[in-house]
Every structure is written in structure tokens, then in C-alpha cells.
Design a protein around this motif. Structure first.
Motif, PDB file in Angstrom:
ATOM      1  N   GLY A  83       0.495  -1.532  -0.198  1.00 53.92           N
ATOM      2  CA  GLY A  83      -0.326  -0.099  -0.216  1.00 53.92           C
ATOM      3  C   GLY A  83       1.112   0.950   0.435  1.00 53.92           C
ATOM      4  O   GLY A  83       2.023   1.244   0.704  1.00 53.92           O
ATOM      5  N   PHE A  84       0.451   2.042  -1.097  1.00 51.03           N
ATOM      6  CA  PHE A  84       1.247   3.676  -0.676  1.00 51.03           C
ATOM      7  C   PHE A  84       0.314   4.720  -0.170  1.00 51.03           C
ATOM      8  O   PHE A  84      -1.419   4.972  -0.085  1.00 51.03           O
ATOM      9  CB  PHE A  84       1.617   3.514  -2.361  1.00 51.03           C
ATOM     10  N   ASP A  85       0.839   5.658   0.379  1.00 48.91           N
ATOM     11  CA  ASP A  85       0.280   6.933   1.001  1.00 48.91           C
ATOM     12  C   ASP A  85       0.044   8.655   0.411  1.00 48.91           C
ATOM     13  O   ASP A  85      -0.155   9.846   0.487  1.00 48.91           O
ATOM     14  CB  ASP A  85       1.140   7.007   2.311  1.00 48.91           C
ATOM     15  N   TYR A  86       0.168   7.967  -0.989  1.00 48.48           N
ATOM     16  CA  TYR A  86      -0.400   9.210  -2.296  1.00 48.48           C
ATOM     17  C   TYR A  86      -1.376   9.572  -1.812  1.00 48.48           C
ATOM     18  O   TYR A  86      -2.781   9.101  -2.415  1.00 48.48           O
ATOM     19  CB  TYR A  86      -0.190   8.515  -3.237  1.00 48.48           C
ATOM     20  N   LEU A 141      -0.695  -8.940 -11.958  1.00 46.24           N
ATOM     21  CA  LEU A 141      -1.463  -7.607 -11.013  1.00 46.24           C
ATOM     22  C   LEU A 141      -2.314  -6.651 -11.176  1.00 46.24           C
ATOM     23  O   LEU A 141      -4.023  -7.300 -11.308  1.00 46.24           O
ATOM     24  CB  LEU A 141      -0.119  -6.996 -12.319  1.00 46.24           C
ATOM     25  N   THR A 142      -2.343  -6.471 -10.001  1.00 52.12           N
ATOM     26  CA  THR A 142      -3.551  -5.897  -9.795  1.00 52.12           C
ATOM     27  C   THR A 142      -3.569  -4.461  -8.924  1.00 52.12           C
ATOM     28  O   THR A 142      -2.594  -4.133  -8.121  1.00 52.12           O
ATOM     29  CB  THR A 142      -4.680  -7.071  -8.476  1.00 52.12           C
ATOM     30  N   VAL A 143      -4.640  -3.692  -9.148  1.00 52.43           N
ATOM     31  CA  VAL A 143      -4.272  -2.522  -9.156  1.00 52.43           C
ATOM     32  C   VAL A 143      -5.434  -1.899  -8.461  1.00 52.43           C
ATOM     33  O   VAL A 143      -6.399  -1.352  -9.231  1.00 52.43           O
ATOM     34  CB  VAL A 143      -3.563  -1.328  -9.625  1.00 52.43           C
ATOM     35  N   ALA A 144      -5.594  -1.342  -7.173  1.00 51.35           N
ATOM     36  CA  ALA A 144      -6.955  -0.663  -6.298  1.00 51.35           C
ATOM     37  C   ALA A 144      -6.479   0.876  -5.970  1.00 51.35           C
ATOM     38  O   ALA A 144      -5.214   0.718  -6.127  1.00 51.35           O
ATOM     39  CB  ALA A 144      -7.494  -1.930  -5.003  1.00 51.35           C
ATOM     40  N   GLY A 145      -7.220   1.599  -6.111  1.00 51.07           N
ATOM     41  CA  GLY A 145      -7.673   2.695  -5.483  1.00 51.07           C
ATOM     42  C   GLY A 145      -6.718   3.420  -6.679  1.00 51.07           C
ATOM     43  O   GLY A 145      -5.681   4.530  -6.300  1.00 51.07           O
ATOM     44  N   ALA A 146      -6.974   3.127  -7.644  1.00 42.73           N
ATOM     45  CA  ALA A 146      -6.482   4.129  -8.295  1.00 42.73           C
ATOM     46  C   ALA A 146      -8.414   4.375  -9.824  1.00 42.73           C
ATOM     47  O   ALA A 146      -8.958   3.539  -8.876  1.00 42.73           O
ATOM     48  CB  ALA A 146      -5.791   3.300  -9.676  1.00 42.73           C
ATOM     49  N   LYS A 147      -7.657   5.170 -10.367  1.00 44.05           N
ATOM     50  CA  LYS A 147      -8.759   5.756 -11.476  1.00 44.05           C
ATOM     51  C   LYS A 147      -9.258   5.138 -12.460  1.00 44.05           C
ATOM     52  O   LYS A 147     -10.052   4.141 -12.920  1.00 44.05           O
ATOM     53  CB  LYS A 147      -8.224   7.623 -12.214  1.00 44.05           C
ATOM     54  N   TRP A 148      -7.858   4.312 -12.444  1.00 41.81           N
ATOM     55  CA  TRP A 148      -8.174   2.726 -13.574  1.00 41.81           C
ATOM     56  C   TRP A 148      -7.254   1.497 -12.714  1.00 41.81           C
ATOM     57  O   TRP A 148      -6.942   1.504 -13.120  1.00 41.81           O
ATOM     58  CB  TRP A 148      -7.046   2.957 -15.005  1.00 41.81           C
ATOM     59  N   PRO A 149      -8.600   0.751 -11.844  1.00 44.52           N
ATOM     60  CA  PRO A 149      -7.732  -0.585 -11.112  1.00 44.52           C
ATOM     61  C   PRO A 149      -7.791  -1.055 -12.928  1.00 44.52           C
ATOM     62  O   PRO A 149      -8.698  -1.459 -13.312  1.00 44.52           O
ATOM     63  CB  PRO A 149      -9.118  -0.469 -10.085  1.00 44.52           C
ATOM     64  N   LEU A 150      -7.067  -2.431 -12.082  1.00 40.19           N
ATOM     65  CA  LEU A 150      -6.644  -3.838 -12.596  1.00 40.19           C
ATOM     66  C   LEU A 150      -6.970  -5.275 -11.275  1.00 40.19           C
ATOM     67  O   LEU A 150      -6.815  -4.846 -10.581  1.00 40.19           O
ATOM     68  CB  LEU A 150      -5.564  -3.879 -13.370  1.00 40.19           C
ATOM     69  N   HIS A 159      -6.798   4.432  -1.531  1.00 42.62           N
ATOM     70  CA  HIS A 159      -6.213   4.152  -1.201  1.00 42.62           C
ATOM     71  C   HIS A 159      -5.091   3.309  -1.634  1.00 42.62           C
ATOM     72  O   HIS A 159      -5.807   2.391  -2.503  1.00 42.62           O
ATOM     73  CB  HIS A 159      -6.159   3.434   0.639  1.00 42.62           C
ATOM     74  N   LEU A 160      -3.929   4.009  -2.973  1.00 46.39           N
ATOM     75  CA  LEU A 160      -3.370   3.018  -3.652  1.00 46.39           C
ATOM     76  C   LEU A 160      -3.402   1.586  -2.646  1.00 46.39           C
ATOM     77  O   LEU A 160      -2.125   1.801  -2.220  1.00 46.39           O
ATOM     78  CB  LEU A 160      -2.294   3.420  -4.198  1.00 46.39           C
ATOM     79  N   GLU A 161      -3.370   0.449  -3.806  1.00 43.19           N
ATOM     80  CA  GLU A 161      -2.533  -0.909  -3.104  1.00 43.19           C
ATOM     81  C   GLU A 161      -2.407  -1.625  -4.453  1.00 43.19           C
ATOM     82  O   GLU A 161      -3.742  -1.476  -5.324  1.00 43.19           O
ATOM     83  CB  GLU A 161      -3.246  -2.012  -2.773  1.00 43.19           C
ATOM     84  N   ILE A 162      -1.364  -2.511  -4.714  1.00 44.56           N
ATOM     85  CA  ILE A 162      -1.042  -2.708  -5.225  1.00 44.56           C
ATOM     86  C   ILE A 162      -0.192  -3.942  -5.583  1.00 44.56           C
ATOM     87  O   ILE A 162       0.455  -4.120  -3.891  1.00 44.56           O
ATOM     88  CB  ILE A 162       0.628  -2.723  -6.135  1.00 44.56           C
ATOM     89  N   ALA A 163      -0.321  -5.150  -5.646  1.00 48.37           N
ATOM     90  CA  ALA A 163      -0.317  -6.651  -6.035  1.00 48.37           C
ATOM     91  C   ALA A 163      -0.106  -7.549  -7.290  1.00 48.37           C
ATOM     92  O   ALA A 163      -0.424  -7.025  -7.931  1.00 48.37           O
ATOM     93  CB  ALA A 163      -1.462  -7.511  -5.521  1.00 48.37           C
ATOM     94  N   LEU A 164       1.470  -8.342  -6.850  1.00 49.56           N
ATOM     95  CA  LEU A 164       1.680  -8.757  -8.077  1.00 49.56           C
ATOM     96  C   LEU A 164       2.245 -10.295  -7.524  1.00 49.56           C
ATOM     97  O   LEU A 164       2.748 -10.329  -6.678  1.00 49.56           O
ATOM     98  CB  LEU A 164       2.767  -7.791  -8.547  1.00 49.56           C
TER      99      LEU A 164
END
Length: 214
Positions: free
Chosen positions: A143-146, A163-172, A192-197
Motif C-alpha cells: 500500500g502507498f500513501d499518495y 497484477l492488481t491495482v486498487a485505489g486508482a482511476k483505472w483499476p486492474l 488508497h493505492l494498493e498494488i498486488a503482484l
């Protein structure tokens, strides 16, 4: 955790976020990176390099920093040597300040690749220019605090799986990204940006302090 700031020769601006990131850290400068010590109000404990790019008119406190001198013709860059010195001194976390830009694109690429290698070996690494940040992405979730609206990209250094991207304008959601694909370029934080790989290695490049368009 023992945090070291490595002052590299790329572009750097001073921001409140950068001040917080380097606060309380030990500092090592790599050749021309000593110039950033003045900008940040830091005095390194060590200055490493071949000293072919020493800034002019250094104040006495910086000119007298202990030096570890290497020949110009060597097998490692001054930045890699400075990082090695930090690891020798017990660094478990690194802030690579001035890791982007400058006159040498090959050095900037090296800093990205080296940061991934260090992260895979268990060292926390942040690359920063003050305006732009790079954080290695390995298998797992982070997770990231941007703030909302922060521009970011995921730059793959291999094929990426799951790859999963949550908390973004274009989630994946659990996608495969081919090596060299631009699918993950120019997204924006929304929440809240979270990225999983699941598999592969990549770099998160974020712009918490975007510079004005030239």
C-alpha cells in the motif's frame, strides 16, 4: 531499521516530503551528489567516488567530509560504490536521492535495476528526485500513501502475472502484462493505492510533486 540516504548526481528538488524521508538518516554522497547536501542541509559521513565531478566552491564542512577514493577506470559507478559502503555500515533501508535525470540516462536506468536487485535481497529502497519517486514492486501486496490525483505508472522489468491495482482511476484485477506493454502507464490515485503482484518484478513510479510543464 538503519536508513541511509545516498546522494546521487541526478536531478533533485527539496520538498517537505523529501525532508521527512531523509530525516534522521545517515548520509553518504556519491561524487557530484555532494552538491545535494547543501540543498538538503545535510553533511555526509562519507564521500565516495573518483571525484571527477566535484562541484565548485563547496563550503568547508562539505569539502572536509572523509573521502573513499576510487580510480576513474573501475567496474562500478560511484553510486553503486556509495550504496555498497552503506550496506557495509549496516543499512537496511536506502533513500536514493538524485536517482533520476541528469546527463546520463544509463545511470538512471542502472539505479532502477539496482534498486530492484536490492529489494529482492531484502533491502527497502526509495528512489527520488523530490518530484518523482520510484519504489520496487515484488511479489505480494503493498500500500502507498499518495494523495488523490497523484500520477503514477507501473514499469515492468519482466512479464507481470496477477497484477492488481486498487485505489486508482483505472483499476486492474489480476491481469497479465506483457514485458514492454504500456498498459500500466499514466494512471491516477483515487483513494488508497494498493498494488498486488503474483509473479515478476516492476517499479512503481509516482509523481507526488509534479513539475510545471516546460
Amino acid at each position: 531499521m538503519s536508513t541511509f540516504t545516498i546522494l546521487l548526481g541526478g536531478d533533485l528538488i527539496r520538498t517537505p516530503r523529501l525532508d521527512r524521508q531523509v530525516e534522521g538518516s545517515r548520509v553518504i554522497a556519491a561524487d557530484a551528489g555532494i552538491g545535494h547536501a547543501r540543498l538538503l542541509g545535510l553533511v555526509p559521513e562519507l564521500w565516495v567516488g573518483d571525484f571527477d565531478s566535484v562541484p565548485a566552491n563547496l563550503p568547508d564542512d562539505l569539502a572536509s567530509v572523509p573521502r573513499r577514493t576510487f580510480p576513474t577506470e573501475k567496474d562500478q559507478t560511484d553510486g553503486e560504490l556509495a550504496i555498497a559502503a552503506a550496506l557495509e555500515r549496516g543499512a537496511t533501508s536506502l533513500v536514493l536521492a538524485g536517482a533520476f535525470g541528469g546527463r546520463r540516462a544509463d545511470h538512471a536506468f542502472l539505479h532502477l535495476a539496482l534498486a530492484l536487485r536490492l529489494a529482492e535481497a531484502g533491502t527497502d529502497v526509495l528512489l527520488t528526485s523530490g518530484a518523482q519517486e520510484g519504489i520496487p514492486l515484488l511479489r505480494g501486496t503493498a500500500g502507498f500513501d499518495y494523495a488523490d490525483g497523484t500520477l503514477f505508472s507501473v514499469l515492468g522489468f519482466s512479464e507481470l502475472d496477477g497484477l492488481t491495482v486498487a485505489g486508482a482511476k483505472w483499476p486492474l484485477a489480476y491481469v497479465r502484462v506483457a514485458f514492454g506493454s504500456s498498459l500500466t502507464i499514466s494512471n491516477e490515485v483515487k483513494g488508497h493505492l494498493e498494488i498486488a503482484l503474483d509473479h515478476g518484478s516492476a517499479m512503481l513510479l509516482a509523481h507526488p510533486y509534479p513539475l510545471p510543464e516546460s
